[in-house]
Design an enzyme around this catalytic site. Structure first.
Site, PDB file in Angstrom:
ATOM      1  N   LYS A  37       0.836  -1.200   0.000  1.00 35.71           N
ATOM      2  CA  LYS A  37       0.000   0.000   0.000  1.00 35.71           C
ATOM      3  C   LYS A  37       0.873   1.252   0.000  1.00 35.71           C
ATOM      4  CE  LYS A  37      -3.911  -1.770   2.733  1.00 35.71           C
ATOM      5  NZ  LYS A  37      -4.977  -1.547   1.738  1.00 35.71           N
ATOM      6  N   ARG A  71     -10.527 -11.327   1.788  1.00 40.86           N
ATOM      7  CA  ARG A  71     -11.386 -12.360   1.201  1.00 40.86           C
ATOM      8  C   ARG A  71     -10.722 -13.730   1.241  1.00 40.86           C
ATOM      9  NH1 ARG A  71     -11.646  -8.840  -4.215  1.00 40.86           N
ATOM     10  NH2 ARG A  71     -11.247  -7.274  -2.599  1.00 40.86           N
TER      11      ARG A  71
HETATM   12  N1  BES Z   1      -8.144  -3.663   4.408  1.00 36.19           N
HETATM   13  C1  BES Z   1      -8.316  -3.237   3.075  1.00 36.19           C
HETATM   14  C2  BES Z   1      -9.609  -2.457   2.856  1.00 36.19           C
HETATM   15  C3  BES Z   1      -9.732  -1.126   3.537  1.00 36.19           C
HETATM   16  C4  BES Z   1      -9.393   0.032   2.872  1.00 36.19           C
HETATM   17  C5  BES Z   1     -10.237  -1.021   4.804  1.00 36.19           C
HETATM   18  C6  BES Z   1      -9.531   1.257   3.501  1.00 36.19           C
HETATM   19  C7  BES Z   1     -10.377   0.197   5.433  1.00 36.19           C
HETATM   20  C8  BES Z   1     -10.019   1.332   4.767  1.00 36.19           C
HETATM   21  C9  BES Z   1      -8.333  -4.430   2.141  1.00 36.19           C
HETATM   22  O1  BES Z   1      -7.585  -5.527   2.521  1.00 36.19           O
HETATM   23  C10 BES Z   1      -7.782  -3.955   0.835  1.00 36.19           C
HETATM   24  O2  BES Z   1      -6.639  -3.561   0.819  1.00 36.19           O
HETATM   25  N2  BES Z   1      -8.589  -3.993  -0.216  1.00 36.19           N
HETATM   26  C11 BES Z   1      -8.169  -3.529  -1.488  1.00 36.19           C
HETATM   27  C12 BES Z   1      -8.722  -4.472  -2.523  1.00 36.19           C
HETATM   28  C13 BES Z   1      -8.186  -4.225  -3.909  1.00 36.19           C
HETATM   29  C14 BES Z   1      -6.723  -4.581  -3.980  1.00 36.19           C
HETATM   30  C15 BES Z   1      -8.978  -5.062  -4.866  1.00 36.19           C
HETATM   31  C16 BES Z   1      -8.739  -2.124  -1.693  1.00 36.19           C
HETATM   32  O3  BES Z   1      -9.853  -1.878  -1.277  1.00 36.19           O
HETATM   33  O4  BES Z   1      -8.022  -1.286  -2.232  1.00 36.19           O
HETATM   34 ZN    ZN Z   2      -5.541  -5.360   1.903  1.00 36.43          ZN
END
Ligand code: BES
Ligand code: ZN
Ligand code: ZN
Length: 498
Positions: A277, A351
Site C-alpha cells: 500500500k 477475502r
Molecule cells: N483492508 C483493506 C480495505 C480497507 C481500505 C479497509 C480502507 C479500510 C479502509 C483491504 O484488505 C484492501 O486492501 N482492499 C483492497 C482491494 C483491492 C486490492 C482489490 C482495496 O480496497 O483497495
Molecule cells: Zn488489503
C-alpha cells in the site's frame, strides 16, 4: 462510571450538573417551568431571543449561581417531538455527557431517560441513554504519559415515577453492557499493530471466554496447515507473526437450535503485502481487525446479557506483510472450501482469509452465517462513513440485519450481488481470482466470498464505518468505533425473537 436510576423532580435534584432535554416548538411546563422560574426566566428568554430553541443538536449551558439545586445546567435540544428517534437520544446523551465532563463535573443528573420517542418503550430509551453516554465517555489513553483528570463518576438517570424505575434500570444495564463490549472492541482496534498481533487477539478472545465460561479454541500455524486453510496460510506467509484461527462458542440457547455463525476479519495489520500500500495513512490499517474485534465484542455482550442464543464466532487472524516468503501476485492458493484462488493482488487478502472461515462454519451446521470485515476501499467510496455495505443470498436475513442497523444507529445499506459480478472474478488459471475490474470492487469482493458459502449468508463491509477520523457523532471518538457489536446483538435478538 456508574448509573443510578431514581424517580425525581428535575427542578429539585441537588447535583453538580443537570441535563434537561428540550423539544423544539413546545411551551415549557412542569419541572422545567419550575426550573426556569428559579433561573429567573433564563430558559424562556433564550427560546424567545433565538439563542436556544430546542433544535436538534443545539445545546445551552448556564451556571445556576445558587438559584437552583443543580450547579451547572445544560439544555439539550432534541428537535421536534414527532421526529425523535433513539439515535437522537443516544447522540444527545453522548453530547451532554461530554459537556459535563469537559466542565470538570464528576456527578450529574440527566432527564433524558424520561422522554418518549413515539412508539418506543421506556426501557429502550434508557438503553439508548446508557449507550450514548458510555460510548461518549470512552477515551483511549493507554499511551499518554499524562492521563486526563476529568472523569465522570456517577450519573443519575431521572425517572418519571417509582413504577418506571425497574424498566429504566433494565434498559440502563443493557445499554452499559453493550457499550462496554463495543469499547473493548475499540481498545483492540486502537491498540497498535505491535501490540495487537494475532497471538494477542487470540489471548483476548480466550480471556473473554474464561471470564464468561465459554468454549474457546485457537488454531496455530500447524493446525491451520493440517486443516488446509489455504487462504489464511497464503496471507500469513509473509509475516513473522504466527497466524491464529479463533473459535468462540456461546451455546446458551435451546439444544436443538442451530447456531448463528459470526465471522470477523482479524487482519492485525494490512501493509498490502507484496502489492504494498502507499504509506500515506497506512497506520490506519491497524484497524483491519475491526470485524474480529466486533465478533469478540458481540459474543461477550451476548454472554453478559445471558441471551438465550447459540452463537459461534470465527476469526481468522494474521498480518499481511511483504516478507521474503510472502505470497506473490500470480500465486494460487486452495481454500478450505476446495475452491482454488489465483492471487492477483496480495492486498485483497481479507477475502482469502475469510474464505477458510466461511468454509469452516459449515462444521457447526449454522442457521446462517454473517461475516463482518473491513474488506474494501471501494465500499468506502460507495457509502462513505455513515453506512456499512450489506450483501447476502437471503432476503429475510438481509432485511433483519438492515433493521438491526437502523435500530442501533449502526446503519448499513443493501448492495446487489448479481451473477454478472461473479463472472468478473473468473480466473484464467484457477477457479476464481481475488480481484475483479476496477469498478464495483465492494461487490466483486462479496461475490468472491459467496463462492465459499453454502447456506444462508450475509456480509457486512465495514471499511468505511470501523474507524473514525471525523468529528461526526457525539458518542464516537477518534479511532475505533466498535461498529457491529450492538448491531449484531440486535440482529440476533430479532432473528431469534428474543
Ligand atoms: N483492508 C483493506 C480495505 C480497507 C481500505 C479497509 C480502507 C479500510 C479502509 C483491504 O484488505 C484492501 O486492501 N482492499 C483492497 C482491494 C483491492 C486490492 C482489490 C482495496 O480496497 O483497495
Ligand atoms: Zn488489503
Ligand atoms: Zn485488509
Amino acid at each position: 462510571m456508574k448509573f443510578i436510576v431514581s424517580a425525581c423532580d428535575l427542578a429539585k435534584v441537588k447535583t453538580e450538573g443537570l441535563v434537561v432535554p428540550m423539544f423544539e416548538g413546545e411551551k415549557i411546563a412542569g419541572d422545567i417551568k419550575t426550573l426556569d422560574g428559579a433561573l429567573g426566566g433564563f430558559i424562556a428568554r433564550s427560546a424567545k431571543n433565538g439563542v436556544f430553541e430546542g433544535k436538534y443538536g443545539q445545546s445551552l449551558s448556564t451556571d445556576s449561581l445558587g438559584n437552583a439545586p443543580a450547579g451547572k445546567i445544560t439544555l439539550a435540544g432534541m428537535g421536534k417531538r414527532e421526529e425523535l428517534t433513539l439515535e437522537r437520544v443516544r447522540q444527545a446523551a453522548g453530547g451532554s455527557a461530554r459537556t459535563m465532563r469537559n466542565a470538570g463535573i464528576r456527578n450529574f443528573a440527566t432527564g433524558l431517560a424520561m422522554i418518549r420517542p413515539g412508539g418506543v418503550d421506556e426501557q429502550s430509551v434508557a438503553q439508548a441513554v446508557a449507550e450514548g453516554t458510555t460510548l461518549a465517555l470512552y477515551s483511549f489513553e493507554n499511551f499518554k504519559s499524562e492521563k486526563s483528570k476529568k472523569k465522570i463518576e456517577n450519573i443519575l438517570a431521572a425517572a418519571r415515577s417509582k413504577s418506571d424505575e425497574p424498566r429504566l434500570q433494565k434498559g440502563v444495564d443493557k445499554g452499559v453492557i453493550l457499550a462496554e463490549a463495543a469499547c473493548m472492541a475499540r481498545d483492540l482496534i486502537n491498540l497498535p499493530g505491535n501490540v495487537v498481533t494475532p497471538t494477542y487477539l487470540a489471548e483476548k478472545a480466550r480471556e473473554t471466554a474464561n471470564k464468561y465460561r465459554l468454549k474457546c479454541t485457537v488454531f496455530g500455524p500447524k493446525e491451520i496447515e493440517k486443516r488446509k486453510m489455504g487462504g489464511l496460510m497464503a496471507v500469513a506467509k509473509g509475516s513473522r507473526q504466527p497466524a491464529r484461527f479463533i473459535i468462540l462458542e456461546y451455546m446458551k440457547g435451546p439444544k436443538n437450535q442451530k447456531p448463528v455463525a459470526l465471522v470477523g476479519k482479524g487482519l492485525t495489520f494490512d501493509t498490502g503485502g507484496i502489492s504494498i500500500k502507499p504509506s500515506e495513512r497506512m497506520e490506519e490499517m491497524k484497524a483491519d481487525m475491526s470485524g474480529g474485534a466486533a465478533v469478540i465484542g458481540a459474543i461477550r455482550a451476548a454472554a453478559a446479557l445471558k441471551l438465550k442464543a447459540n452463537i459461534v464466532g470465527l476469526i481468522p487472524s494474521t498480518e499481511n506483510m511483504p516478507g521474503g516468503s510472502a505470497t506473490k501476485p500470480g500465486d494460487v492458493a486452495t481454500s478450505l472450501s476446495g475452491v482454488t484462488m489465483e492471487i492477483i493482488n496480495t492486498d485483497a487478502e481479507g477475502r482469502l482469509i475469510l474464505s477458510d472461515a466461511l468454509a469452516y462454519s459449515k462444521k457447526f451446521d449454522p442457521d446462517c452465517v454473517v461475516d463482518i470485515a473491513t474488506l474494501t476501499g471501494a465500499c468506502m467510496v460507495a457509502l462513505g462513513y455513515y453506512a456499512s455495505g450489506l450483501f447476502g443470498n437471503d432476503d429475510q436475513l438481509i432485511e433483519q440485519i438492515r433493521e438491526a442497523g437502523e435500530a442501533t444507529g449502526e446503519r448499513c445499506w443493501p448492495m446487489p450481488l448479481w451473477p454478472e459480478y461473479e463472472e468478473q472474478i473468473k480466473s484464467e488459471v484457477a477457479d476464481i481470482k481475488n480481484v475483479g475490474p476496477r469498478w464495483g470492487g465492494a461487490i466483486t469482493a462479496a461475490a468472491f466470498l459467496k463462492k465459499h458459502v453454502s447456506g444462508k449468508w450475509a456480509h457486512l463491509d465495514i471499511a468505511g464505518t470501523a474507524y473514525n477520523t471525523e468529528k461526526g457523532r457525539p458518542y464516537l471518538s477518534y479511532g475505533g468505533v466498535g461498529i457491529g457489536v450492538r448491531q449484531m446483538i440486535s440482529f440476533i435478538e430479532k432473528r431469534l425473537g428474543l
